[in-house]
Design a protein around this motif. Structure first.
Motif, mmCIF file in Angstrom:
data_model
loop_
_atom_site.group_PDB
_atom_site.id
_atom_site.type_symbol
_atom_site.label_atom_id
_atom_site.label_comp_id
_atom_site.label_asym_id
_atom_site.label_seq_id
_atom_site.Cartn_x
_atom_site.Cartn_y
_atom_site.Cartn_z
ATOM 1 N N ILE A 1 -4.013 -3.875 4.632
ATOM 2 C CA ILE A 1 -4.317 -2.628 5.358
ATOM 3 C C ILE A 1 -3.282 -2.389 6.445
ATOM 4 C CG2 ILE A 1 -5.980 -1.485 6.893
ATOM 5 C CD1 ILE A 1 -8.202 -3.025 5.310
ATOM 6 N N GLU A 2 -2.925 -3.437 7.173
ATOM 7 C CA GLU A 2 -1.914 -3.338 8.221
ATOM 8 C C GLU A 2 -0.572 -2.889 7.640
ATOM 9 O OE1 GLU A 2 -1.804 -4.252 11.923
ATOM 10 O OE2 GLU A 2 -3.671 -3.272 11.316
ATOM 11 N N GLU A 3 -0.202 -3.479 6.497
ATOM 12 C CA GLU A 3 1.065 -3.121 5.859
ATOM 13 C C GLU A 3 1.074 -1.650 5.421
ATOM 14 O OE1 GLU A 3 3.783 -4.504 2.004
ATOM 15 O OE2 GLU A 3 1.914 -5.566 2.496
ATOM 16 N N LEU A 4 -0.036 -1.190 4.851
ATOM 17 C CA LEU A 4 -0.132 0.214 4.439
ATOM 18 C C LEU A 4 -0.016 1.148 5.639
ATOM 19 C CD1 LEU A 4 -3.003 0.164 1.775
ATOM 20 C CD2 LEU A 4 -0.604 0.748 1.375
ATOM 21 N N ASN A 5 -0.697 0.808 6.718
ATOM 22 C CA ASN A 5 -0.653 1.654 7.927
ATOM 23 C C ASN A 5 0.747 1.695 8.536
ATOM 24 O OD1 ASN A 5 -3.301 2.757 8.322
ATOM 25 N ND2 ASN A 5 -4.046 0.716 8.854
ATOM 26 N N ILE A 6 1.425 0.556 8.569
ATOM 27 C CA ILE A 6 2.781 0.502 9.135
ATOM 28 C C ILE A 6 3.745 1.334 8.291
ATOM 29 C CG2 ILE A 6 4.762 -1.020 9.546
ATOM 30 C CD1 ILE A 6 2.681 -3.200 10.341
ATOM 31 N N ASN A 7 3.682 1.150 6.973
ATOM 32 C CA ASN A 7 4.576 1.902 6.076
ATOM 33 C C ASN A 7 4.289 3.405 6.137
ATOM 34 O OD1 ASN A 7 5.967 -0.329 5.152
ATOM 35 N ND2 ASN A 7 4.552 -0.710 3.453
ATOM 36 N N LYS A 8 3.010 3.738 6.252
ATOM 37 C CA LYS A 8 2.644 5.156 6.366
ATOM 38 C C LYS A 8 3.228 5.762 7.637
ATOM 39 C CE LYS A 8 -1.433 6.596 7.706
ATOM 40 N NZ LYS A 8 -2.882 6.926 7.780
ATOM 41 N N SER A 9 3.123 5.028 8.742
ATOM 42 C CA SER A 9 3.633 5.537 10.026
ATOM 43 C C SER A 9 5.150 5.695 10.006
ATOM 44 C CB SER A 9 3.231 4.571 11.156
ATOM 45 O OG SER A 9 1.831 4.515 11.282
ATOM 46 N N LYS A 10 5.833 4.723 9.402
ATOM 47 C CA LYS A 10 7.296 4.762 9.367
ATOM 48 C C LYS A 10 7.829 5.927 8.523
ATOM 49 C CE LYS A 10 8.483 -0.097 10.125
ATOM 50 N NZ LYS A 10 9.046 -1.340 9.497
ATOM 51 N N ASN A 11 7.103 6.216 7.457
ATOM 52 C CA ASN A 11 7.606 7.188 6.486
ATOM 53 C C ASN A 11 6.774 8.467 6.432
ATOM 54 O OD1 ASN A 11 9.704 5.365 5.194
ATOM 55 N ND2 ASN A 11 7.847 4.151 4.854
ATOM 56 N N LEU A 12 6.024 8.725 7.501
ATOM 57 C CA LEU A 12 5.079 9.844 7.494
ATOM 58 C C LEU A 12 5.749 11.176 7.169
ATOM 59 C CD1 LEU A 12 2.091 10.458 7.919
ATOM 60 C CD2 LEU A 12 2.594 10.895 10.332
ATOM 61 N N LYS A 13 6.936 11.440 7.738
ATOM 62 C CA LYS A 13 7.555 12.758 7.554
ATOM 63 C C LYS A 13 8.182 12.923 6.159
ATOM 64 C CE LYS A 13 11.838 11.417 9.939
ATOM 65 N NZ LYS A 13 12.708 11.762 11.078
ATOM 66 N N TYR A 14 8.313 11.790 5.414
ATOM 67 C CA TYR A 14 8.904 11.870 4.076
ATOM 68 C C TYR A 14 7.858 11.858 2.966
ATOM 69 C CZ TYR A 14 12.909 10.378 6.858
ATOM 70 O OH TYR A 14 13.870 10.270 7.812
ATOM 71 N N ILE A 15 6.596 11.538 3.336
ATOM 72 C CA ILE A 15 5.549 11.404 2.317
ATOM 73 C C ILE A 15 4.942 12.770 2.007
ATOM 74 C CG2 ILE A 15 3.337 10.309 1.745
ATOM 75 C CD1 ILE A 15 4.030 8.091 3.701
ATOM 76 N N LYS A 16 4.830 13.067 0.734
ATOM 77 C CA LYS A 16 4.213 14.318 0.337
ATOM 78 C C LYS A 16 2.717 14.265 0.619
ATOM 79 C CE LYS A 16 7.631 15.432 -3.196
ATOM 80 N NZ LYS A 16 7.881 15.734 -4.622
#
Length: 413
Positions: free
Chosen positions: A45-60
């Motif tokens: 869960i932590e890994e998903l949240n970190i990756n989501k935050s880092k790449n938020l502006k690129y994720i559709k």
């Protein structure tokens, strides 16, 4: 409830202590499985949240929805694991204090003091049942007709003596020892009993009210008094909190057999003065000694022979870390009987009821320590007075300290 951090970091040691001292076996294998899954899920869960935050502006947007749905699903799984862990741990008894003697039953309890010398009678000794029957002031037959076995009716001056004892005890605890008198409900919900440790393990000892509300008659005033601070954060300047209450107590006493159930010794309904303290953790063992003195004073003023014992590890209640029992001398039984148990539960109950302490110079709150005791059991004290103060003609001399509560009469004829 035991500290989950301690269980997760030092499970083998906790398991060894509980087995050695209290004869309680833990399901170590299942707890380890739950902890391993919990750590794995938490890390994912932590890994998903970190990756989501880092790449938020690129994720559709549609991908973001999928990720959020996945995180929500995993959080539910994590919550389910935590609940399963807690459902197992809620059955674990408290860890005994290191000063508690290791033992299997009351034979292993350790006497620390004996006060007063039992009276030598120069006439044929009567038990409290015979004394009560002699003057018609103790009636089990009518009580049995009204309700059933292990109930009693007290009449006339014996009922007044019971009331006098109650008032005397309350006066001592409030006026001399600084407890606040509380009137509490005699019916509590299941959450309150879970909070103090009577549920879920000891449901068979309770009188449940037959409805769908989860209500029970109180086994002791400890339950409502401790739950007064449930879900509270208390400032250290407001501690200690000292509470007392007079209530009837209702217990099934399942599995109690033998001579000690006769008469008033072991009833389904009995009255008790309860004393409770909520304190800072570092002060709880000083408070335990103080509460023991507060209970002992009652027996000293009544001039009843008694002794104090430390309960061994396997004779203590589920929630206690250390317990003193006060035992009063019952002549007809030629032995001492418990009239008060004074226990320090440390943070065991506080974790269940989420009662915490906050201090000015510290950011994080800590759990308070809770203590409870009898100040004291009225019915058994009445038995002790009836038998220790009996006269050859069957009358009962009133202890000096109680006479002002009895319109200054000096005996019950």
């Amino acid at each position: 409830m035991l500290d989950n951090k301690l269980l997760r970091s030092n499970l083998d040691n906790v398991a060894a202590i509980l087995f050695t001292k209290r004869g309680f076996s833990l399901d170590i294998k299942r707890l380890r499985q739950i902890e391993a899954l919990r750590k794995k899920l938490y890390a994912y869960i932590e890994e998903l949240n970190i990756n989501k935050s880092k790449n938020l502006k690129y994720i559709k947007i549609y991908i973001l929805k999928i990720i959020n749905k996945r995180i929500k699903f995993l959080n539910k799984k994590l919550n389910d694991l935590n609940n399963e862990f807690n459902e197992i741990v809620i059955y674990f008894p408290n860890i005994p204090h290191n000063t508690v003697p290791i033992g299997k039953n009351k034979i292993d309890n350790v006497e620390i003091i004996r006060v007063g010398i039992p009276r030598v009678f120069n006439f044929k000794l009567r038990n409290h049942i015979d004394i009560g029957n002699l003057n018609g002031k103790l009636d089990f037959k009518i009580a049995s007709k009204i309700t059933g076995s292990r109930f009693v009716i007290l009449r006339n001056n014996l009922a007044k003596l019971h009331r006098a004892l109650t008032q005397f005890m309350l006066d001592k605890q409030t006026m001399d020892h600084g407890y606040e008198e509380i009137y509490v409900p005699y019916i509590v919900n299941s959450n309150s009993l879970i909070g103090t440790g009577q549920l879920p393990k000891f449901g068979n000892d309770l009188f449940a009210i037959d409805n769908d509300q989860g209500y029970y008659l109180i086994p002791t005033a400890e339950v409502p008094l401790i739950n007064i601070v449930r879900n509270k954060i208390i400032e250290n300047t407001n501690l200690p909190i000292k509470l007392t209450a007079h209530t009837p107590c209702f217990r099934r006493e399942a599995g109690s057999y033998g001579n000690n159930i006769r008469g008033l010794i072991r009833q389904h309904q009995f009255d008790k003065i309860e004393i409770v303290q909520i304190v800072e953790p570092e002060n709880s063992y000083n408070a335990l000694e103080e509460m023991r003195i507060h209970a002992e004073v009652i027996l000293k003023l009544l001039e009843l022979p008694y002794r104090v014992v430390i309960l061994c590890t396997n004779d203590m209640s589920f929630s206690a870390a250390k317990t003193y029992d006060l035992e009063v001398w019952i002549p007809s039984q030629n032995q001492y009987y418990e009239v008060s148990s004074i226990s320090n539960c440390e943070a065991f109950q506080a974790r269940r009821i989420k009662a915490r302490l906050i201090r000015k110079n510290r950011k994080n709150p800590v759990f308070v320590h809770t203590l409870n005791g009898s100040g004291i059991a009225v019915g058994r004290c009445l038995v002790a007075i009836m038998e220790n103060y009996q006269n050859e003609d069957g009358s009962i001399t009133i202890p000096n300290i109680l006479r002002k509560y009895m319109n200054n009469i000096d005996r019950i004829n």
